[in-house]
Design a protein around this motif. Structure first.
Motif, PDB file in Angstrom:
ATOM      1  N   SER A 114       0.832  -1.197   0.000  1.00 29.96           N
ATOM      2  CA  SER A 114       0.000   0.000   0.000  1.00 29.96           C
ATOM      3  C   SER A 114       0.871   1.253   0.000  1.00 29.96           C
ATOM      4  CB  SER A 114      -0.932   0.003   1.209  1.00 29.96           C
ATOM      5  OG  SER A 114      -1.717   1.159   1.217  1.00 29.96           O
ATOM      6  N   ASN A 131       2.318   1.664  -3.400  1.00 28.17           N
ATOM      7  CA  ASN A 131       1.315   2.164  -4.349  1.00 28.17           C
ATOM      8  C   ASN A 131       1.095   3.663  -4.173  1.00 28.17           C
ATOM      9  OD1 ASN A 131       0.981  -0.363  -5.405  1.00 28.17           O
ATOM     10  ND2 ASN A 131      -0.983  -0.756  -4.438  1.00 28.17           N
ATOM     11  N   ARG A 163      -6.072   3.397 -10.270  1.00 27.82           N
ATOM     12  CA  ARG A 163      -5.950   1.980  -9.864  1.00 27.82           C
ATOM     13  C   ARG A 163      -5.023   1.820  -8.668  1.00 27.82           C
ATOM     14  NH1 ARG A 163      -5.750   1.282 -15.467  1.00 27.82           N
ATOM     15  NH2 ARG A 163      -3.520   0.914 -15.394  1.00 27.82           N
ATOM     16  N   CYS A 209      -5.902   0.502  -4.359  1.00 23.68           N
ATOM     17  CA  CYS A 209      -5.322  -0.687  -3.720  1.00 23.68           C
ATOM     18  C   CYS A 209      -4.966  -0.408  -2.270  1.00 23.68           C
ATOM     19  CB  CYS A 209      -4.068  -1.129  -4.470  1.00 23.68           C
ATOM     20  SG  CYS A 209      -4.438  -1.733  -6.119  1.00 23.68           S
TER      21      CYS A 209
END
Length: 72
Positions: free
Chosen positions: A5, A8, A68, A72
Motif C-alpha cells: 500500500s 502504491n 488503480r 489498492c
C-alpha cells in the motif's frame, strides 16, 4: 500488505507529479502552437497539435493508472 500500500501511494504520488508536468507541457505547446500558426507555419503547427494529442492520450492512461494504484 502495508508495504504494498505504501509503495502504491508513493508510485501514485510520483505519477501525479508527472501528470502535472505533462499538463504544463501541454499548455506550453498550445501557446507555442497558437503563435506558430499565427506566423503562418501551418505544417509546424499541425505537428505540435499531433504532439498534444499524444500528451492527451498518455495523460488519460496515466490518470487511469493513478486511480488503480490509489484504490489498492
Amino acid at each position: 500488505m502495508p508495504g504494498n500500500s505504501d509503495t502504491n501511494i508513493t508510485i501514485a504520488d510520483a505519477l501525479t507529479l508527472l501528470l502535472h508536468n505533462q499538463h504544463a507541457l501541454g499548455a506550453a505547446i498550445e501557446e507555442i502552437t497558437a503563435w506558430i500558426s499565427g506566423a503562418g507555419a501551418d505544417i509546424v503547427a499541425d505537428n505540435a497539435v499531433a504532439a498534444l494529442e499524444t500528451l492527451d492520450t498518455n495523460a488519460t492512461a496515466i490518470t487511469n493508472a493513478i486511480m488503480r494504484l490509489r484504490q489498492c
